[in-house]
Motif scaffolding. Structure first.
Motif, short mmCIF file in Angstrom:
data_model
loop_
_atom_site.label_atom_id
_atom_site.label_comp_id
_atom_site.label_asym_id
_atom_site.label_seq_id
_atom_site.Cartn_x
_atom_site.Cartn_y
_atom_site.Cartn_z
N THR A 127 -12.43 7.03 4.41
CA THR A 127 -12.77 8.26 4.95
C THR A 127 -14.15 8.40 5.59
OG1 THR A 127 -13.69 8.49 2.67
CG2 THR A 127 -11.51 9.46 3.01
N THR A 128 -14.95 7.53 5.47
CA THR A 128 -16.03 7.44 6.00
C THR A 128 -16.09 7.04 7.40
OG1 THR A 128 -16.69 5.19 5.32
CG2 THR A 128 -17.39 6.91 3.97
N ARG A 129 -14.79 6.35 7.90
CA ARG A 129 -14.79 5.99 9.24
C ARG A 129 -13.79 7.12 9.88
NH1 ARG A 129 -16.96 1.60 11.85
NH2 ARG A 129 -17.36 -0.17 10.26
N GLY A 130 -13.36 8.25 9.18
CA GLY A 130 -12.66 9.15 9.85
C GLY A 130 -11.10 9.18 9.58
N VAL A 131 -10.82 8.30 8.61
CA VAL A 131 -9.39 8.26 8.21
C VAL A 131 -9.08 8.59 6.79
CG1 VAL A 131 -7.43 6.64 8.29
CG2 VAL A 131 -9.35 6.12 9.89
N TRP A 132 -8.04 9.55 6.45
CA TRP A 132 -7.77 9.88 5.38
C TRP A 132 -6.44 9.48 5.04
CZ3 TRP A 132 -10.97 12.40 8.82
CH2 TRP A 132 -12.25 12.85 8.45
N SER A 133 -6.30 8.49 4.21
CA SER A 133 -5.09 7.83 3.97
C SER A 133 -4.97 7.19 2.71
CB SER A 133 -4.89 6.70 5.40
OG SER A 133 -6.00 5.77 5.01
N ILE A 134 -3.71 6.48 2.62
CA ILE A 134 -3.19 5.86 1.36
C ILE A 134 -2.67 4.69 1.91
CG2 ILE A 134 -3.09 7.90 -0.18
CD1 ILE A 134 -0.06 7.57 -0.02
N CYS A 135 -2.48 3.71 1.05
CA CYS A 135 -1.78 2.48 1.30
C CYS A 135 -1.18 1.57 0.03
CB CYS A 135 -2.77 1.51 1.98
SG CYS A 135 -3.86 0.75 0.80
N LEU A 136 -0.64 0.91 0.44
CA LEU A 136 0.13 -0.10 -0.36
C LEU A 136 -0.49 -1.62 -0.17
CD1 LEU A 136 2.01 -0.79 -2.70
CD2 LEU A 136 4.16 -0.97 -1.11
N SER A 137 -0.83 -2.22 -1.03
CA SER A 137 -1.40 -3.62 -0.73
C SER A 137 -1.13 -4.27 -2.03
CB SER A 137 -2.61 -3.49 -0.05
OG SER A 137 -3.23 -4.75 0.14
N LYS A 138 -0.77 -5.54 -1.74
CA LYS A 138 -0.59 -6.56 -2.97
C LYS A 138 0.14 -5.91 -4.25
CE LYS A 138 -4.37 -9.36 -1.25
NZ LYS A 138 -5.65 -9.93 -1.69
N GLY A 139 0.89 -4.89 -3.91
CA GLY A 139 1.79 -4.04 -5.01
C GLY A 139 0.73 -2.91 -5.60
N MET A 140 -0.34 -2.81 -5.09
CA MET A 140 -0.88 -1.68 -5.67
C MET A 140 -1.28 -0.77 -4.76
SD MET A 140 -1.80 -3.05 -8.65
CE MET A 140 -2.87 -1.91 -9.31
N TYR A 141 -1.25 0.55 -5.03
CA TYR A 141 -1.27 1.65 -4.37
C TYR A 141 -2.90 2.23 -4.35
CZ TYR A 141 3.77 2.04 -4.11
OH TYR A 141 5.25 1.63 -4.03
N TYR A 142 -3.31 2.70 -3.34
CA TYR A 142 -4.79 2.99 -3.29
C TYR A 142 -4.92 4.39 -2.35
CZ TYR A 142 -5.76 -1.82 -5.04
OH TYR A 142 -5.71 -2.89 -5.81
#
Length: 470
Positions: free
Chosen positions: A379-394
């Motif tokens: 969010t500090t870079r100007g991106v508001w997002s979620i992701c899936l990585s290595k089986g975990m959601y962030y």
């Protein structure tokens, strides 16, 4: 230059001795106001004491030094010498002091003479040889800069030529897709036209058959009525007793028991159903053959490692780097692509099918997001997002917020309310809320997608269409 020389001749004559015709050397002034070089006057006065010009007699001691004329003659002679030396190649005479140029002023970047030093007391002065070396070094540096710039320009011409070819390819691809889509729609319209013409033909045949059947029955009744009328009229011509004896029977025969013919209801074509609001009905029926996407992808922003579908609704990482121009909007090296439209107001919603992909990022970003360098998504870079990585959601906050997601979603829904400053994420299948970000958006916001290293494409889900009439 000729005009300048002509203007200088009278002045040179005034500053030259009438006897030797050279510039005055230690001139003396006689009472008659004529001046001569001291040596010329001494030689003349040894023979007789008369002015060599006007022949006026003068006594010994009458001649006095002419300092003003001496100074003027000396200054003009020195200027003339400087001018002649300045016009020659390699001249190195100071224009002001008419002395050799032996020093170089670093600040004013010009050669000076020793008498000019007082005017450059606070400046750094170098001997000519040292100054030449320093200036050569500066010019060498500038030439190197210009050489590098020339090389960069050459690379730019190659890049621009490649861009022209890419644009031609894009134009041809767009032309082919437009033609194919219009052909598909034309075929659908032709099919719809045939169906509607067939419906008109079928109904017309049915209505005509009913009317013709009624017409044939009516004609048969006319024949029967004609025969009945003739029979009744014939019996009416019998003798009175015979007529009266048969009257009762004749009266019964003169009865017509059939219904009068009439057009049944709905005997005409239902024109309203065939041509009423025809274009609207065709458009409404066509909806089943078209799709609406709230968001489509912008290929100009796609990283060269991303492959997009022709209709710009799905993306997947390419096994090899694709050939594409290095335009300012394009992400490289980060593997992202933006939606084609940015938003400064309003409410929007779109779904992304992530399927069984094991790594992805979806969300929104500001327009000024860096495109040509790697960065940490936050969010500090100007991106508001979620992701899936290595089986975990962030949730991609500066410290990464883990999301508890069960079951594993196949589709992610993004809701953006620019006016309210909210972007929320949902499980698109069961409407389960995942997380909401709040921020005062000061820039145009774009959907952003990162499909990750997966063989399965990330697909934009078509939106629902509804027809509202009033």
């Amino acid at each position: 230059m000729e005009d300048e020389d002509m203007s200088q001749e009278p002045l040179q004559q005034e500053l030259s001795c009438p006897v030797c015709t050279r510039f005055f050397e230690d001139p003396y002034l006689l009472p008659c106001s004529h001046s001569f070089c001291k040596d010329c006057l001494d030689k003349t006065s040894q023979r007789h004491r008369k002015c060599p010009v006007c022949r006026a007699v003068f006594n010994e001691g009458d001649a006095v030094p002419n300092r003003a004329l001496s100074n003027a003659s000396e200054v003009y002679r020195r200027q003339l010498d400087w001018r002649r030396g300045y016009e020659r190649p390699g001249a190195d005479i100071c224009r002001i002091h008419l002395k050799p140029l032996e020093l170089f002023c670093e600040k004013d970047e010009e050669p000076v003479c020793v008498d000019c030093v007082i005017q450059h007391q606070t400046h750094t002065l170098w001997p000519l040889r040292t100054a030449t070396s320093l200036c050569q070094k500066q010019l060498t540096d500038k030439v190197e800069i210009l050489e590098r710039k020339k090389e960069s320009y050459k690379k730019m011409t190659h890049k621009l030529s490649s861009t022209v070819e890419y644009i031609k390819h894009q134009a041809q691809q767009a032309e082919n897709q437009i033609k194919a889509e219009f052909q598909r729609l034309r075929e659908l319209l032709n099919k719809e036209e045939l169906l509607r013409l067939k419906a008109v033909e079928t109904e017309g045949e049915q209505k005509i058959a009913v009317a013709e059947k009624l017409n044939a029955r009516t004609k048969a009744h006319i024949v029967a009525l004609t025969e009945l009328i003739d029979n009744v009229k014939k019996e009416q011509g019998n003798e009175e007793l015979t007529f009266l004896l048969n009257f009762k029977n004749l009266k019964n025969k003169a009865q017509w028991m059939h219904e009068d013919p009439r057009l049944p209801e709905d005997s005409l074509l239902n024109m309203a159903s065939h041509v009423g609001s025809l274009s609207f009905k065709i458009w409404k029926d066509m909806q089943s053959h078209v799709k609406y996407y709230p968001v489509v992808l912008d290929p100009s922003t796609a990283c060269p490692w991303l492959s997009l579908s022709d209709d710009l609704t799905s993306m997947k990482e390419s096994s090899e780097r694709l050939t594409s121009p290095d335009n300012p909007e394009r992400f490289d090296p980060c593997v992202f692509v933006l939606g084609a439209e940015g938003y400064t107001s309003g409410k929007l919603k779109w779904d992304v099918a992530v399927g069984d992909s094991t790594k992805w990022i979806v969300g929104v970003c500001k327009e000024s997001l860096a495109r040509k360098k790697k960065f940490t998504v936050s969010t500090t870079r100007g991106v508001w997002s979620i992701c899936l990585s290595k089986g975990m959601y962030y949730a991609l906050t500066p410290e990464r917020t883990e999301l508890q997601v069960q079951p594993r979603p196949k589709r992610i829904r993004i809701r953006l309310n620019v006016d309210k400053g909210e972007v929320s994420f949902w499980d698109g299948e069961n409407e389960k809320h995942l997380i909401t970000f709040t921020h005062k958006f000061s820039e145009k916001m774009f959907p952003i997608f990162g499909p990750g290293l997966c063989s399965e494409p990330m697909i934009l889900v078509p939106g629902k269409m509804a027809v509202h009439t009033s």
